[in-house]
Design an enzyme around this catalytic site. Structure first.
Site: not given
Lengths: 408, 408
Positions: A11, A140, A142, A188-189, A245, A300-302
């Protein structure tokens, strides 16, 4: 090193291209002749889909644009190399190409699944006495890679999350005299709550912050959640809650599965999760009659490089530089890690670490950083995360819109 | 004018507070003694919920922060004044309060429904020979107010949409060699497609732009949509489509009603629409087997002051200033409008217009600006919209996060 090659995998992030910048810059400093880029990661490389990065990056303006361009400039892939045994042809093909282009080192910018590629290639090289070096460059949003203090990409995602939540809280607080609005924001996560924890970063003297944070590190209790929302709605006209998520009930059911059977999987076989916030918003609306809204930051967050963290951009470049330096010193099968110095003011440095102890391991948030009773993050997390979102690199605007560098 | 009062109403925008700044600035210039703010609009005013704006805005730092603060600083409402006949008590209460605080003019910053409030109050004042003046200050991301060339709030929403879509397109283009990903982005706009049209603004030499734009001005044909997506997916690895939340089939069904029966209404009786993108993403996944993703900009498109348009901020301030000037010249029952000068380089000016011909009228996109065949905007729209997104007012950051001004 005569020539090298760099690839991007997994990602994308807001700063994944700054690591390409770092690789390129250090290679030029060390007199490397050609810096190749694999287009669409190792999958593209197998098809000999490569470019000469000098074509783009010997131009200073492009260099600055690339730092401000989100997502993998080179293109990415979610291809995992198979076991060597039984798939020797794939490995032979890779080394044949490395030899053809006189490539002495391969750099792979990615997360957990991508580090596995470096592990496999360095193992193969060792077994077959190949001279090429293989280095992993962490990336990442994450933040779940082991050993490294944090991962490039995480700080910028945190900055986006904190800024956007602050704006959402202002928006949600507009209508005081009407009945409260419950806004549930999905972040996300899959298994680690690092990104969702960043929701705690918007609280300040000018912002009440989010009202609760739900991380996948702890089991999600729907009844407690409903009763928490009911309590909050009696005291406040605006309630904003951040959920990962990946939150699951104690019997292992994803929250988004409580309402439907969304069970798509991505190319790595991970479940594609979505709709956790909207599931909870529906449940709250049904159970309480309150007005609800679900918001997903989605990609959008990434991708929001326009509000990236300068600290993150600089560290992403730093790990790229370190990887090249390490390979030129003869290292292989290692990943660059970031170490936090024991200084009063935040400072970081880089080191390298055996990739066998990193690949395929997921780092979660320490449970002692979570205030379970209040569904919030403790001071320890804030101390950890705040330095990572500091500073800005202003976008370059043209005609009112941010500019990017793209492959032609 | 001795004292004046200003209120904010309806959905917030990224620049609605710049109009408060304009009202305040001009009032101070004209020697107005007190500038009151109604907290939560006319609904709050009826409860005598008012503040002295001087407490905040005589401080220069706060003045700058307010321009950078999204959502209604004063609080907003969605309360529509009833017919005068039969509800005289409400009107008497309002004028009693105006007299109590020696308020000579009332300014209301809002959209269609809010302009109705100014109409009713100025009608009542005329009927009852009251001296107070009532002026409307336009504000709406929807850009659907009549007569005015455009509405403050629109330009910043467009800038957010163009920037975010550009970042989403980069993100969605990461994985070239896998099967295409269809990303459907839902943008606000019940009946008018102004906001969704802004999706056309991200196309440039460094961005292929969105692949199609669906506006509520034209009936939505699901079969044609599916076949368009199928065609695109054969040619491209990344497909990004912008849809308005308000698109309807030719028999008047909202797209989001094709899958479920989401029929909540807001306080003005408007249907609450959501889920149009996810409905379409589900349908495409089912019909084509392609990987899909649905993204909703949700409230971020109206709250992202961190990427607001400087032109928009300046015009929002300008309409606030003009309203005060007009009231001090004896005008009432009017709304400030923005006029585009007939100059080569974009320039705008303000004027005032009878609110009876503005309130409750919705302005849609001229059909001749829509390229129906290609589902895209024509050059006429781009010429109209581009000037509105120019320039930036950099956020003030503290600890890595944007700062706002909030009521204490």
């Amino acid at each position: 090193m005569k020539n090298i090659i760099v690839g991007q995998s997994g990602g994308p992030t807001a700063v994944i291209n700054s690591s390409v910048v770092g690789v390129y810059k250090k290679a030029r400093e060390l007199g490397v002749q050609k810096v190749y880029g694999m287009v669409y990661g190792i999958e593209g490389f197998l098809k000999e889909n490569i470019i000469d990065l000098g074509k783009y990056l010997d131009n200073k303006e492009n260099f600055e644009l690339l730092k401000r361009t989100p997502s993998a400039f080179l293109g990415s892939c979610r291809y995992k190399l198979p076991e060597i045994k039984g798939h020797e042809d794939i490995y032979e093909r890779i080394f044949e190409l490395l030899e053809k282009y006189e490539i002495d080192a391969l750099f792979y910018i990615g997360g957990n699944d991508s580090m596995d590629t470096i592990k496999m290639l360095s193992d193969y090289a060792k077994e077959h006495n190949k001279p090429q070096k293989f280095m992993g460059v962490p990336k990442t949003i994450d933040n779940d890679l082991g050993v490294t203090d944090h991962c490039p990409g995480y700080g910028s995602a945190c900055k986006y999350i904190a800024t956007s939540l602050k704006e959402i809280i202002r928006d949600n607080s507009s209508f005081g005299v009407e009945k409260p609005t419950i806004c549930i924001v999905e972040i996300m996560g899959r298994h680690a709550g690092w990104l969702t924890a960043a929701a705690s970063l918007c609280k300040d003297s000018d912002c009440e912050g989010v009202d609760a944070i739900y991380l996948p590190e702890l089991p999600f209790d729907l009844d407690k959640f409903i009763s928490k929302v009911k309590d909050l709605s009696k005291k406040k006209s605006s309630v904003v809650i951040a959920v990962s998520e990946g939150i699951q009930t104690k019997d292992g059911k994803f929250v988004c599965e409580l309402n439907d059977d969304n069970k798509r999987v991505d190319a790595f076989g991970h479940k594609q999760l979505s709709g956790c916030a909207s599931t909870l918003a529906d449940i709250i609306a049904r159970e309480t009659g309150l007005k609800t809204r679900a918001i997903e930051f989605s990609t959008l967050q990434r991708a929001a490089t326009h509000i990236a963290s300068l600290t993150d951009i600089e560290e992403a470049q730093m790990v790229g530089e370190k990887a090249v330096e390490a390979a030129s010193n003869g290292n292989s099968g290692m990943m660059v890690i970031i170490e936090r110095k024991n200084t009063k003011k935040y400072e970081s440095t880089t080191s390298i670490y055996d990739i066998h102890n990193i690949a395929n391991v997921e780092k979660k948030i320490p449970l002692e950083w979570i205030d379970e009773k209040n569904n919030y993050m403790k001071e320890e997390y804030l101390e950890y995360a705040k330095p990572l979102i500091q500073g800005e690199l202003l976008p370059i605007f043209k005609d009112g819109v941010v500019c990017h560098l793209v492959r032609k």
